[in-house]
Design a protein around this motif. Structure first.
Motif, short mmCIF file in Angstrom:
data_model
loop_
_atom_site.label_atom_id
_atom_site.label_comp_id
_atom_site.label_asym_id
_atom_site.label_seq_id
_atom_site.Cartn_x
_atom_site.Cartn_y
_atom_site.Cartn_z
N GLY A 61 0.83 -1.19 0.00
CA GLY A 61 0.00 0.00 0.00
C GLY A 61 0.86 1.24 0.00
O GLY A 61 1.97 1.25 -0.54
N LEU A 62 0.34 2.27 0.65
CA LEU A 62 1.00 3.58 0.67
C LEU A 62 1.52 3.87 2.07
O LEU A 62 0.87 3.53 3.07
CB LEU A 62 -0.01 4.65 0.27
CG LEU A 62 0.53 5.95 -0.31
CD1 LEU A 62 1.07 5.71 -1.72
CD2 LEU A 62 -0.59 6.99 -0.39
N LEU A 63 2.67 4.51 2.15
CA LEU A 63 3.24 4.90 3.44
C LEU A 63 3.73 6.33 3.36
O LEU A 63 4.51 6.68 2.47
CB LEU A 63 4.40 3.98 3.82
CG LEU A 63 5.00 4.20 5.22
CD1 LEU A 63 4.04 3.73 6.31
CD2 LEU A 63 6.34 3.47 5.36
N ALA A 64 3.25 7.18 4.28
CA ALA A 64 3.78 8.54 4.42
C ALA A 64 4.82 8.53 5.53
O ALA A 64 4.54 8.06 6.64
CB ALA A 64 2.65 9.51 4.75
N VAL A 65 6.01 9.02 5.22
CA VAL A 65 7.10 9.08 6.19
C VAL A 65 7.43 10.54 6.46
O VAL A 65 7.86 11.26 5.55
CB VAL A 65 8.35 8.33 5.69
CG1 VAL A 65 9.41 8.31 6.78
CG2 VAL A 65 8.00 6.91 5.24
#
Length: 376
Positions: free
Chosen positions: A239-243
């Protein structure tokens, strides 16, 4: 056509729905609020509590894939769905870690990712004043969201309002806050968006404006992007990951927090990149090839918050001004009720000139206002 169940029906879910386009997916939403953003744009909306085990199981059992637009969901239900053969992305064990900021910090430390020095405490009353000098940061281990559950203690004797287990962190000697959105599909393909620099509203503790790509040295940008890719691979997240990162004045980078979903720091990708974060998330969890994240120019995004002193049925003032500006776009989150500091929408401006884009976006932000209908 894959049926994707989304836990949460807020603005992130709304923008997921708007990004579907020609993708072979069908989105369904579960949210306890009958007036949430998705309720007015989707015929496949179910009213139900995403924190309730049975509600999540009943909703998800008819789906091919279950995902989230908010972290605070019933993880046990997601595990049950996985055992029943439903694909769950992000995976339940990752969400469980994300829900506890203390476990997040331990993950960074144990995996060798640089982060602010910290200590996990049962209560703020356990702070050792000989070990920790002000200023420092306190974060609730659980339940924090959109700036809530975070307190900066700047002076000795400042009253501490956070209760329960906390993460105590050294305050960064901050140059700028950065964010990187990274995606990974089930085949292990990874794609990263340009680094974004963020400006925070010190009162609401929310992102007030962001610029993409960030105005930082190339080697700093590459380091942040590479670290984001390493983190998503270490997690094995699909999926998507915001860091979120702190760039310190000495040039060092600390990981601040991560979010396994579309993120406020990626709104500008809708107009500012060839593939938006929302489409990318759907591609990743559906096993599709990831899209091109190249920028279309400099994108500036500003949040539109509920006006101070106004609470009640909402009214938008001066929205038409955005339509008069080339390459300016407004996204209304369709929330019926406004209140001070509530995220009500955002504006994105895309331009080849960074200063021009920022100037236009900030001007529009000052003009477009969400007030209550009872305004005199």
């Amino acid at each position: 056509m894959k049926k994707i169940g989304v836990l949460g029906g807020g603005q992130l879910g709304m923008m997921l729905q708007e990004s579907v386009g020609n993708l072979p997916v069908e989105l369904h939403f579960l949210d306890p609020d009958p007036n949430c953003s998705c309720s007015s744009i989707s015929e496949r909306f179910t009213r139900g509590d995403f924190k309730d085990f049975q509600s999540v199981v009943d909703f998800g059992s008819t789906m091919d894939i279950v995902t989230v637009e908010i972290e605070h969901v019933n993880v046990a239900a997601l595990r049950a769905l996985k055992e029943a053969g439903v694909s769950v992305y992000p995976q339940a064990q990752i969400l469980e870690m994300i829900q506890d900021k203390g476990l997040q910090k331990e993950f960074y430390a144990n995996s060798g990712f640089p982060t602010a020095p910290f200590e996990l405490l049962k209560s703020h009353e356990d702070i050792d004043p000989l070990k920790w000098r002000v200023p420092f940061v306190l974060k609730s281990r659980k339940g924090g969201y959109d700036g809530k559950g975070v307190q900066i203690v700047r002076r000795e004797g400042d009253p501490i309002v956070i209760e329960g287990p906390v993460v105590l962190e050294q305050m960064a000697d901050l140059e700028v806050e950065l964010s990187v959105i990274v995606a990974r599909n089930s085949l292990g393909e990874v794609s990263v968006f340009p680094v974004v620099e963020m400006e925070f509203d010190p009162v609401a503790n929310l992102v007030s404006a962001l610029v993409s790509p960030a105005d930082i040295r190339a080697e700093i940008a590459e380091k942040a992007q590479e670290m984001a890719k390493l983190i998503i691979d270490e997690l094995g997240l699909v999926g998507l990951l915001a860091v979120e990162f702190f760039l310190n004045k000495d040039g060092s980078i600390w990981v601040n927090e991560i979010a396994p979903r579309p993120h406020n720091s990626g709104h500008q990708t809708i107009e500012g990149n060839r593939t938006s974060q929302y489409e990318q998330h759907l591609r990743a969890i559906s096993g599709m090839k990831l899209g091109d994240t190249s920028p279309e120019g400099v994108a500036v995004m500003v949040n539109l918050l509920g006006e101070k002193g106004h609470e009640g049925p909402r009214k938008i003032l001066s929205k038409d001004l955005v339509d008069q500006v080339p390459n300016a776009y407004i996204h209304d989150y369709r929330k019926e009720i406004t209140r001070p500091g509530r995220k009500m929408g955002h504006i994105t401006v895309v331009d080849e000139d960074r200063a021009e884009a920022l100037s236009i976006a900030l001007k529009l932000q000052s003009q477009v206002r969400y007030v209550s209908e009872s305004m005199d």
